[in-house]
Scaffold this motif. Sequence first.
Motif, PDB file in Angstrom:
ATOM      1  N   SER A   1       9.878   1.017   3.753  1.00 38.02           N
ATOM      2  CA  SER A   1      10.396  -0.263   3.268  1.00 38.02           C
ATOM      3  C   SER A   1       9.624  -1.405   3.897  1.00 38.02           C
ATOM      4  O   SER A   1       9.247  -1.344   5.070  1.00 38.02           O
ATOM      5  N   VAL A   2       9.383  -2.439   3.111  1.00 37.36           N
ATOM      6  CA  VAL A   2       8.751  -3.662   3.628  1.00 37.36           C
ATOM      7  C   VAL A   2       9.500  -4.854   3.054  1.00 37.36           C
ATOM      8  O   VAL A   2       9.834  -4.870   1.878  1.00 37.36           O
ATOM      9  N   THR A   3       9.770  -5.795   3.915  1.00 39.58           N
ATOM     10  CA  THR A   3      10.437  -7.005   3.456  1.00 39.58           C
ATOM     11  C   THR A   3       9.577  -8.210   3.797  1.00 39.58           C
ATOM     12  O   THR A   3       9.111  -8.345   4.915  1.00 39.58           O
ATOM     13  N   PHE A   4       9.328  -9.049   2.799  1.00 37.12           N
ATOM     14  CA  PHE A   4       8.630 -10.312   3.051  1.00 37.12           C
ATOM     15  C   PHE A   4       9.635 -11.424   2.895  1.00 37.12           C
ATOM     16  O   PHE A   4      10.040 -11.722   1.774  1.00 37.12           O
ATOM     17  N   ASP A   5      10.054 -12.000   4.008  1.00 40.78           N
ATOM     18  CA  ASP A   5      10.863 -13.203   3.903  1.00 40.78           C
ATOM     19  C   ASP A   5      12.082 -12.973   3.001  1.00 40.78           C
ATOM     20  O   ASP A   5      12.400 -13.753   2.132  1.00 40.78           O
ATOM     21  N   GLY A   6      12.753 -11.830   3.183  1.00 44.65           N
ATOM     22  CA  GLY A   6      13.945 -11.560   2.404  1.00 44.65           C
ATOM     23  C   GLY A   6      13.674 -10.807   1.103  1.00 44.65           C
ATOM     24  O   GLY A   6      14.582 -10.243   0.518  1.00 44.65           O
ATOM     25  N   PHE A   7      12.404 -10.819   0.678  1.00 50.56           N
ATOM     26  CA  PHE A   7      12.085 -10.125  -0.565  1.00 50.56           C
ATOM     27  C   PHE A   7      11.626  -8.708  -0.249  1.00 50.56           C
ATOM     28  O   PHE A   7      10.665  -8.503   0.482  1.00 50.56           O
ATOM     29  N   ARG A   8      12.306  -7.707  -0.818  1.00 51.24           N
ATOM     30  CA  ARG A   8      11.962  -6.309  -0.567  1.00 51.24           C
ATOM     31  C   ARG A   8      10.816  -5.906  -1.462  1.00 51.24           C
ATOM     32  O   ARG A   8      11.006  -5.582  -2.628  1.00 51.24           O
ATOM     33  N   ALA A   9       9.603  -5.895  -0.927  1.00 49.85           N
ATOM     34  CA  ALA A   9       8.455  -5.531  -1.739  1.00 49.85           C
ATOM     35  C   ALA A   9       8.418  -4.028  -1.953  1.00 49.85           C
ATOM     36  O   ALA A   9       8.063  -3.543  -3.024  1.00 49.85           O
ATOM     37  N   ILE A  10       8.767  -3.270  -0.925  1.00 48.71           N
ATOM     38  CA  ILE A  10       8.818  -1.809  -1.017  1.00 48.71           C
ATOM     39  C   ILE A  10      10.198  -1.387  -0.522  1.00 48.71           C
ATOM     40  O   ILE A  10      10.638  -1.824   0.540  1.00 48.71           O
ATOM     41  N   ASP A  11      10.852  -0.528  -1.311  1.00 43.38           N
ATOM     42  CA  ASP A  11      12.230  -0.175  -0.982  1.00 43.38           C
ATOM     43  C   ASP A  11      12.366   1.351  -0.921  1.00 43.38           C
ATOM     44  O   ASP A  11      12.430   2.020  -1.943  1.00 43.38           O
ATOM     45  N   ARG A  12      12.397   1.886   0.278  1.00 38.00           N
ATOM     46  CA  ARG A  12      12.579   3.324   0.514  1.00 38.00           C
ATOM     47  C   ARG A  12      11.695   4.152  -0.412  1.00 38.00           C
ATOM     48  O   ARG A  12      12.147   5.021  -1.154  1.00 38.00           O
ATOM     49  N   LEU A  13      10.406   3.879  -0.304  1.00 34.48           N
ATOM     50  CA  LEU A  13       9.441   4.545  -1.177  1.00 34.48           C
ATOM     51  C   LEU A  13       9.084   5.930  -0.626  1.00 34.48           C
ATOM     52  O   LEU A  13       8.803   6.079   0.557  1.00 34.48           O
ATOM     53  N   ASN A  14       9.117   6.943  -1.504  1.00 37.07           N
ATOM     54  CA  ASN A  14       8.623   8.273  -1.155  1.00 37.07           C
ATOM     55  C   ASN A  14       7.535   8.637  -2.143  1.00 37.07           C
ATOM     56  O   ASN A  14       7.746   8.550  -3.357  1.00 37.07           O
ATOM     57  N   LEU A  15       6.366   9.024  -1.610  1.00 35.80           N
ATOM     58  CA  LEU A  15       5.247   9.347  -2.494  1.00 35.80           C
ATOM     59  C   LEU A  15       4.380  10.397  -1.816  1.00 35.80           C
ATOM     60  O   LEU A  15       4.057  10.272  -0.639  1.00 35.80           O
ATOM     61  N   TYR A  16       4.042  11.426  -2.558  1.00 34.89           N
ATOM     62  CA  TYR A  16       3.157  12.466  -2.031  1.00 34.89           C
ATOM     63  C   TYR A  16       1.978  12.608  -2.971  1.00 34.89           C
ATOM     64  O   TYR A  16       2.139  12.630  -4.187  1.00 34.89           O
ATOM     65  N   ILE A  17       0.790  12.675  -2.395  1.00 35.12           N
ATOM     66  CA  ILE A  17      -0.418  12.858  -3.207  1.00 35.12           C
ATOM     67  C   ILE A  17      -1.061  14.166  -2.778  1.00 35.12           C
ATOM     68  O   ILE A  17      -1.284  14.399  -1.583  1.00 35.12           O
ATOM     69  N   ASP A  18      -1.392  15.001  -3.764  1.00 34.55           N
ATOM     70  CA  ASP A  18      -2.038  16.268  -3.436  1.00 34.55           C
ATOM     71  C   ASP A  18      -3.528  16.069  -3.234  1.00 34.55           C
ATOM     72  O   ASP A  18      -4.131  15.175  -3.837  1.00 34.55           O
ATOM     73  N   ALA A  19      -4.078  16.938  -2.420  1.00 39.16           N
ATOM     74  CA  ALA A  19      -5.514  16.862  -2.173  1.00 39.16           C
ATOM     75  C   ALA A  19      -6.256  17.153  -3.456  1.00 39.16           C
ATOM     76  O   ALA A  19      -5.918  18.100  -4.181  1.00 39.16           O
ATOM     77  N   GLY A  20      -7.259  16.328  -3.762  1.00 37.41           N
ATOM     78  CA  GLY A  20      -8.114  16.577  -4.914  1.00 37.41           C
ATOM     79  C   GLY A  20      -7.569  16.093  -6.236  1.00 37.41           C
ATOM     80  O   GLY A  20      -8.231  16.200  -7.259  1.00 37.41           O
ATOM     81  N   GLU A  21      -6.385  15.532  -6.265  1.00 37.79           N
ATOM     82  CA  GLU A  21      -5.837  15.109  -7.557  1.00 37.79           C
ATOM     83  C   GLU A  21      -6.294  13.691  -7.924  1.00 37.79           C
ATOM     84  O   GLU A  21      -6.816  12.952  -7.095  1.00 37.79           O
ATOM     85  N   LEU A  22      -6.153  13.378  -9.196  1.00 37.66           N
ATOM     86  CA  LEU A  22      -6.415  12.016  -9.653  1.00 37.66           C
ATOM     87  C   LEU A  22      -5.089  11.453 -10.139  1.00 37.66           C
ATOM     88  O   LEU A  22      -4.549  11.876 -11.147  1.00 37.66           O
ATOM     89  N   ARG A  23      -4.554  10.541  -9.386  1.00 33.57           N
ATOM     90  CA  ARG A  23      -3.221  10.038  -9.668  1.00 33.57           C
ATOM     91  C   ARG A  23      -3.303   8.586 -10.142  1.00 33.57           C
ATOM     92  O   ARG A  23      -4.038   7.780  -9.549  1.00 33.57           O
ATOM     93  N   CYS A  24      -2.581   8.272 -11.163  1.00 30.46           N
ATOM     94  CA  CYS A  24      -2.502   6.873 -11.588  1.00 30.46           C
ATOM     95  C   CYS A  24      -1.151   6.311 -11.216  1.00 30.46           C
ATOM     96  O   CYS A  24      -0.128   6.977 -11.360  1.00 30.46           O
ATOM     97  N   ILE A  25      -1.157   5.091 -10.751  1.00 28.08           N
ATOM     98  CA  ILE A  25       0.097   4.439 -10.423  1.00 28.08           C
ATOM     99  C   ILE A  25       0.230   3.210 -11.300  1.00 28.08           C
ATOM    100  O   ILE A  25      -0.675   2.365 -11.351  1.00 28.08           O
TER     101      ILE A  25
END
Lengths: 543, 361, 280
Positions: free
Chosen positions: C42-66
Amino acid sequence: MPTRLLRSPLSALRLWLLVALALCAFAQAALAGSAELEQGIALIKTNKYDQVEEGVTLVASSRDPRAVGLLAALQDSDLYLRKADGRLFIATRSDAGYDLIDPLTQAPAGTAGKRDLKRIRINNRLRSQLRTAVATLNLTHPEASVRLAAVNEMLDRLDADSLALLRDLAGDEKNAEVRAGMTAAIALADLNADEPARRIEALDQLEGNLHPAVQGGIQRLLDREQDEAVRATAERVLEGLQFKRDLYGFAETLFFGLSLGSVLVLAAIGLAITFGVMGVINMAHGELIMLGAYTTYIVQQLMPEHIGLALFLAIPAAFVVSGAVGILIERGVIRFLYGRPLETLLATFGISLILQQLVRTLISPQNVPVANPDWMSGSWQINSVLSLTMNRMYIIAFCLIVFTALYLVMRRTSLGLQVRAVSQNRAMARAMGVRSARVDALTFGLGSGIAGVAGVALSQLTNVGPNLGQSYIIDSFMVVVFGGVGNLWGTLVAGMSLGVVNKILEPWAGAVLAKILVLIFIILFIQKRPRGLFPQKGRAAEG
Amino acid sequence: MRLGTLHLDRGGQIFLALLALTTLLVPILNLAVPADSPLHVSTFTVTLLGKYLTYALLAIAVDLVWGYLGILSLGHGAFFALGGYAMGMYLMRQIGDRGVYGNPELPDFMVFLNWQELPWFWHGFDMFWFAALMVMLVPGALAFVFGWLAFRSRVTGVYLSIITQALTYALMLAFFRNEMGFGGNNGLTDFKDLLGFDLQSDATRIGLFIASALAVAGGYLACRTIVTSKLGRVTVAIRDAESRTRFIGYRVERFKLWVFTFSAVLAGIAGALYVPQVGIINPGEFSPINSIEIVVWVAIGGRATLYGAVLGALLVNYGKTYLTGVMPDAWLFALGGLFVLVTLLLPQGIAGLLRRKEATA
Amino acid sequence: MKTLDTLRTTMRRDQVWEIMVPKTGLELDISHGTILYLEDISVTFDGFRAIDRLNLYIDAGELRCIIGPNGAGKTTMMDIITGKTRPDTGTAWFGQTIDLLRLSEPEIASVGIGRKFQKPTVFEHHSVMENLELAMAADKRVWPTLVARLTPEQHARIDAVLETIGLQAHRARRAGALSHGQKQWLEIGMLLMQDPHLLLVDEPVAGMTHQEMDRTAELLKSLAGRHTVVVVEHDMDFVRSIANKVTVLHQGSVLAEGTMDEVQNDARVIEVYLGGDEGH
């Protein structure tokens, strides 16, 4: 000496008269007094120490209201005998020799040459006697402040006579402060009482009394006191006094600190606008302050009869002058350099050199005298330990007024709104119809104008010269950076706390070292928190 | 010295050639040409030229950190002054018992202040090698400590400029104090000789002039070596896009730290050569305005061109000497005006102007 | 965990004086097949939650789009991985052994994470070749940098990358003089020079023509396998052309994950993002 006098018949008479004065109708006393007055004056005219001494005693015991002037003049060695007719005069030096004043009526009495007069000589013993005598006479003065001064004067050297008088007067005294002083004086005398219980009672009465004589008196008591109970009480009272003294000492340091802080805030607050809000490094800021100070000088030159009024008129005048110069700088130079802070720094530094030299050439390379109006001097005596000088009080008040005004402008006016909009997102503000060029110029003018107003205040505190600005520029930047850029409150808190810290350090480090320590502290602080005390948060600030 | 250093550096080649020529000619014109000849160069002029050369070295040092690393130091005067003080302390110790008070151990101002013994930090300064070491070590160490603190906490831009200014300001206040043991207000002066050579003699003056010329040439080549190396490309990368440089794996703070420290050492050497030629060092050298003046030399000469920095230092100082002689009031007007005009109209300085001429020709 | 968190806050990199923080091992270990673990961030900027309990896993060698709408936290997530922003809570591990939250940006770069920024940032005053030289994997300490000379192998490598990104003809040109698309390519080239395990690519095709876009897609696909590639992109056609797996971010956390088709048919995704005109 008082005891010796007491044994003489004259003193007995005086004692009687003193009591009489307290008890009898005023007119009666005055009648009895005028004979003594004349007798005393005759003795003083002999100009022989012993006889003058007796004369003073007589004059004092006359309780004649006119006697104070005479004795005070004698005390100041201003009392002269005119050789021609053997009359006494108060003489002050003038162009034509001496100006004479009748010592009793205080009416002018012509002039005289130096050779026509003979001064009534006094020695230390007389001086001391005179001091007590004048104070005793002043105890019944109609002005409360004079009475208070008289009580304080005689507090630690009361003789039996004046003590008796004090006891009588204390009951009738209307003014609480004077009455407290009188009680303290009596208590101080009671420290010498024979019964320990009375001494303890006296100590209790002295508790918390900050007159310097009280501490000395109790200390002397402790030096000779045998009784344990009295000793314990004395020590307790003394400790309480010391604590109170430390407390007031700290309050004084705090006051000095706040006034220094106010100066810093005043100097920095314009910068908080131009640097903090607009992000412009204006090295000529100090010179805008200097222009404000010079404006004060010029306004005073225009109306030399009304120094105080000139000061008030100088405030808007300085705002306009410095503000106009600021707008000129912004339009002429800075607007071409937005987004290039280092170049702005150099260019405005060049401007600061030009402004300095301009003042040197047009006005004078030396400092110019700026007068302080009367109400700026003097001080507010809270008690014998703590007194607050008026000019510092005014500077603190002025600083707060300027700050509040600026804060309201930034928060409550449309200009303030536009300024904040432009400083946060120029492109967006523009798209919303804010004329950013105009806002830039006005903001810079506002910051510069405030610098000029600060200059008016500084002109009352320091020398006004071409280098005035230079001595404040580094401090100003430190305050703004320390407080957190873009934050008016931060500037206020930073300036005040730096001022206080500086004054707390000063007693043990010395003024220069204290300043160095503060600078080092800020340098280290910026390492730790590069965005100051109150940083602007958010994604934009992460840039 | 590798071939690459001066390759493609026409300004540098011309500058070094002129410097070599001057260094050869001036001693001959001073010592061998009779005084009444129009070609004679007076010893006063030699010393003046020597002084300018130390300024040129100082300008090179500032240009290295400002032009190539993007750090606008408003405190380089402090490093210059510290180097000067280190040299001044050696010169003070050389006076020995020839001072006014004739004390063989203590400098005059200490006798005057009634000090009984030499403060610890004055020990060792009777030896030239030690003083020479300190000339580099003291400014270098200060820059290292300051930079270590500032760069790792990412103080950048104007904030950094302002705290460098605070640094030199604090040092100025400190050196003004008599208790510091550096002669307070008056500083260090009345020097007699250096390594046994009388400072007043023409030959010593010539020697100092040549030493200054060699130092400038050495400093120039060293900085040129840095800026043409990959290290130099990294510093320019830091200047232009600091965080990008970080993201490709360079520890920006270390690059800044070492280059800044090296620059401070150069400034210290310049100060050490300056002091014996002008005969005095006092706390005024620390004053913030001096440091800003250095930046102006560089800005006028041309940022990020080392020869431009030299050119700026020489031109501005010649102008200063000339103007303060002819019309003292005009100097500050001229300097201030130059600041404004150069930043507005000549952001690349004189060197930029020359380059543009060359490009269009 | 609690004490560790406390320790972390007291030892924050942006708060200085943390000289003492021990560095964890710097050898990348992907024995479990996953290269990047972001957990509970989680990251908060001045009250604004830019990231909220983010879970993300990237596998080795994959091409992932976000993908995700503006303000979904995509760039902030990249900032956290590369050390530019520190999260308030959570952990970020690169492989099994490397704790990213304890490393500085250069350290993260040197363990093998490369990043291309949204706005192309190349070193404008340097030539194209110098840009690549600076980015090249090498000893990046101060003294080795001062004495570094390009070896023939390194020259060859630079030439190879120049060819890949199609800028051979511009090698001596000042990077500042390149077109927007060329700058994008140069930046990708710089990424390649770094030879990282994990490439973070922020909006690689912004401002590119269709042809350039196609070439970029080819390039990114060819990188996957040997490298792990994470692409943040707005252009849906481009995403469709390269992605096996797509992660949708919304309001700072993962909304959906899967193939492009799965994601496009997800009701929540349609509502917040694809429901508009952008997705077809």
